[in-house]
Design a protein around this motif. Sequence first.
Motif, short mmCIF file in Angstrom:
data_model
loop_
_atom_site.label_atom_id
_atom_site.label_comp_id
_atom_site.label_asym_id
_atom_site.label_seq_id
_atom_site.Cartn_x
_atom_site.Cartn_y
_atom_site.Cartn_z
N LEU A 237 23.33 23.68 -31.07
CA LEU A 237 23.86 22.32 -31.03
C LEU A 237 22.91 21.41 -31.81
N ILE A 238 23.33 21.04 -33.00
CA ILE A 238 22.48 20.27 -33.91
C ILE A 238 23.15 18.92 -34.15
N GLY A 239 22.42 17.84 -33.86
CA GLY A 239 22.99 16.51 -34.01
C GLY A 239 22.81 15.90 -35.38
N GLY A 240 21.92 16.45 -36.19
CA GLY A 240 21.69 15.92 -37.54
C GLY A 240 21.06 16.98 -38.41
N MET A 241 21.53 17.10 -39.65
CA MET A 241 21.03 18.13 -40.55
C MET A 241 19.90 17.63 -41.45
N TRP A 266 24.08 33.87 -37.25
CA TRP A 266 23.69 32.74 -38.06
C TRP A 266 22.18 32.73 -38.19
N ARG A 267 21.70 32.09 -39.22
CA ARG A 267 20.26 31.90 -39.37
C ARG A 267 20.02 30.54 -40.02
N PRO A 268 18.90 29.90 -39.67
CA PRO A 268 18.62 28.58 -40.25
C PRO A 268 18.05 28.72 -41.66
N GLN A 269 18.33 27.73 -42.47
CA GLN A 269 17.80 27.69 -43.84
C GLN A 269 17.47 26.25 -44.19
N VAL A 270 16.32 26.03 -44.81
CA VAL A 270 15.90 24.69 -45.24
C VAL A 270 16.16 24.58 -46.73
N VAL A 271 16.89 23.54 -47.14
CA VAL A 271 17.25 23.37 -48.54
C VAL A 271 16.83 21.99 -49.01
N ASP A 272 16.68 21.83 -50.32
CA ASP A 272 16.37 20.52 -50.90
C ASP A 272 17.64 19.69 -51.01
N GLY A 273 17.48 18.38 -50.88
CA GLY A 273 18.59 17.48 -51.08
C GLY A 273 19.21 16.97 -49.79
N ASP A 274 20.28 16.19 -49.96
CA ASP A 274 20.98 15.62 -48.81
C ASP A 274 21.76 16.70 -48.07
N PRO A 275 22.08 16.46 -46.80
CA PRO A 275 22.82 17.46 -46.02
C PRO A 275 24.17 17.79 -46.66
N ALA A 276 24.45 19.07 -46.71
CA ALA A 276 25.73 19.53 -47.25
C ALA A 276 26.67 20.00 -46.14
N GLN A 277 26.12 20.23 -44.95
CA GLN A 277 26.92 20.67 -43.82
C GLN A 277 27.00 19.57 -42.76
N GLN A 278 28.08 19.60 -41.99
CA GLN A 278 28.24 18.69 -40.88
C GLN A 278 27.46 19.20 -39.68
N PRO A 279 26.94 18.30 -38.84
CA PRO A 279 26.27 18.73 -37.61
C PRO A 279 27.24 19.50 -36.71
N THR A 280 26.70 20.36 -35.88
CA THR A 280 27.55 21.11 -34.95
C THR A 280 27.79 20.36 -33.65
N PHE A 281 27.03 19.30 -33.44
CA PHE A 281 27.20 18.50 -32.22
C PHE A 281 27.20 17.03 -32.61
N SER A 282 28.38 16.42 -32.68
CA SER A 282 28.50 15.04 -33.14
C SER A 282 29.84 14.49 -32.70
N ALA A 283 30.04 13.20 -32.96
CA ALA A 283 31.31 12.55 -32.67
C ALA A 283 32.25 12.73 -33.85
N ALA A 284 33.47 13.10 -33.58
CA ALA A 284 34.46 13.25 -34.65
C ALA A 284 34.78 11.89 -35.24
#
Length: 927
Positions: A237-241, A266-284
């Motif tokens: 459950l990730i609120g911000g990428m 799944w596995r975590p990965q750290v990438v350069d730049g702005d978030p490309a994925q949506q958080p898994t725990f957030s308000a629609a």
Amino acid sequence: MTTTTQAPSTGATANADPASDVRSRLIDHWFPCSSVDAAVGTPAGSGRSEKALFTWFASRPIAQARAAVLTTLLPDRDDLHADVRLAVEAGSSVALGRLREAIAEEYPSGRPVVLDIFSGRGIIPLEAARLGATAVGTDLSPVATLGGRLLADYPLRDWSTEAAVPFASGAEPEDRLFSDDEPRLLRDVRAVLAEVNKRVAKAVAPYYPTDSRGKVPWAYLWAVSIPCDQCRRRFPLIGGMRLQFPSGREGDYGQSLELVIDGDRWRPQVVDGDPAQQPTFSAAAGRKGKSARCPFPSCGHVHTLDTVKAKGFGGQYEDELLAVGEENEGVGKTFRAPTADEITAAKSVDLAQLDSFGPFTAVPDEAIPPGNQDTIRASGYGYRTYGALMNDRQALLFTETVRAIRGIRTDLLAARLTTDYADALTAYAAANMQRRLRRSTRGAKLAAFGGNASRKGTWVQVHDIFADESKVSFQFDYLEAGPGTGPGTWDSVSDSGLQALKKVIQGSDAGRPGRFRRASAIALPFRDGSVDAVVTDPPYYNMIDYADASDLFHVWLKRCLFDVFPDLFDVPGLQDKTDEIIVKRGNAPGEHRTRDFYEQMLSRAFGEARRVLRVDGHLVVVFGHSDPDAWRRLLGALHDAGFVVTSSWPSRTETASTGVASIKVTVAIGCRVAAVNRPVATAAQVDREVAERVKTAVREWDRDGLALNDQLMAAYGPAMEVFGRYAKILKPDGSQAELDRYLTLARTAVRDATALKLDELPLETFDAPTRFAVFWQRLFARSDVPKGEARFQAQADNLRLEDLRGALLTESKSGYKLRLDAPSAVNDKSSTFEVVRAMAAAWDQGATEGVAAVVAESDRQPTDAHLWAVVGEILAQLPPSDTVAKALTAVQRNAGTIANLAHHVATELAASERDDQLTLPFTTKES
């Protein structure tokens, strides 16, 4: 066995008549309000250092505490004002020296005894101690009592004859924070903190592997995972990428987190730049309330928040390591994915193998009481104990910290330090652990700063778990500060704590140690008539759950200090809340801390204060709250306890660097014991006395430059002084006049005494809504005003807030704001203020003809003095650039033309009405 403390006598007799033996103090007639206002935003006046030493809640700025103590102890002499201002604004040592001498002259038989019955972290006793008084602090909370000793007892003692501590300083010469002639206590606390850090790092090394450079990372990002209800695969459950913003340097694009899906894993990965994925725990988008979305492409099932919470109560949460924070030379802090070794090490912790601390388990197993979801947020997600507020590795780190501190105390005693000094050093180490808790647990989120257009800098840190005043926050993705070096680590917290201790010691060189003990305010352990002054900052109604919020500290401190301070921490369970004088938030079952309980207990506490006060003593209460009901209950409790309020002095404390600005104004309320055999009076008589007394005070406040909105609060003092002169105040029907009557009358008297520049027209000749609106604008301009304050304002004109909403006020989440836009319509029943608003809007639409039409439609005479007086008043309060001000300026300049046109329009309207009336007899029944 309970012991009592007897203060040195100052020559007053406990059986004397208070009315004939009360010495006037500065606070009865004067208070440096403007100096406090100016000082609270400065490092010296905000009390930043004093607050940084120990975590407690809702502490008022040091400048206000200093002013309260000084004006309570000093005689009412005009020649002392200048030195008091210097002491409050700049902490002038020269001025403080002269004031100490004045206090000593005032108490020739011995040092004055100053008691704070709700001492908290000890800010008020510290200021009394610095002035050479016998400062005593009591508090129901053992956590707060410890804080008082660390702030106002140990720093003022002489430890110069103590044996040397058996540890090195822990710092290289070039890294030393202080010079070689630093105070003994400061040097030894630094050495002890360094030794704790060294021992803990060694004990937990197997669970915190070093990176490729042999360094321990400074932070670790975790998230709680749950099994998906549809595909059964577990996901975090990730609120911000976002991990950090780009800094603007070439090649620095910031960093973000991604989840790489590989089959059923799944596995975590750290990438350069702005978030490309949506958080898994957030308000629609477009919806309230957060939900959890399964990230596996073949699923995507959405889980409601209630479903997520139910999984917590069902024991289905697991902690997952997502990213590791490193410090890179020349680059700063960066993140990377964790290695397999780091994940394995983090999950290899076995808390069951840890040895207990005396009667207490290694990890706190005390249950979080039910109904605490508002204060201990994690308890609403299935976390049932205080130990469960951390993941296992965090709990291990704090357990080893406790073990190191206890071992160091044993070594200090073996090195022949006195028990008092060994206990003091141990307490500072425990306080450092407590301060580190503020940036630990599942509520410590990653805080990434920057990303604005100027890109002047970016950084990351660990957020404070008390970001929302005293509520222990919770979130599913959280940051763990490890045993390395960086924000939130022991090393970082030690540096800030040592700097705070240094400044406290430097500012206390001429004082004497305060005395602190745990005690209930309704059962003070002191003899009758043994205290010269009670200066206190009582609990603020329903703002803070002090004990519930600080139980997180208590469960760890008692494991460290149960046999060091048995008077505070050798107790089972949590802190005792039986006598806690608050209004408890939330819906705890069977909760006894209700509004009635608060008022009854506060009255009992003030009754105890009256008992221990000398006959010529003063009670000063520092209080702040936006709810008028809280004020009524406080002032009612003072009255019921037998005190007469003699003064009230507001200070604007919102500029203090506290991190939270929940109270904009706090008031120092001066009180004396009510005289015996008070007479009975009629309400009409007391009404006149209150109005005259307040109006006289307003003239004095105007000369002193006290702001108008501050005068409204200050008016409670003289009003309550008159109210307290009488045993009963009888209304014509024989019933007793209530305190509320005089709170309202005090505010009305301020308004009536204030020159509103309404062309010298009697204020009572204006309609009530106009009086209300004009005074509101003078006070608040276009600011948002809390509902409680808005209701108070309406009561001054016998108006209901509900009737003003829409017509004169707009309401939002931020409060109420005065309307200056056009009303929906005007007629002969419209208030003058509404007509003037309509005139301003009409100018923009129809110039002089439009304004003339408004005057005629409202059935006002074009030369109505009240109308043009309000135009002038609104202009006086608005900046020239304001659109309403521009319109009314034009209206004012064209008053003659508007008057002629309005007369013409009124004539036409009258003729039209006559024509309508002439046709009426000829209408048919069908029409």
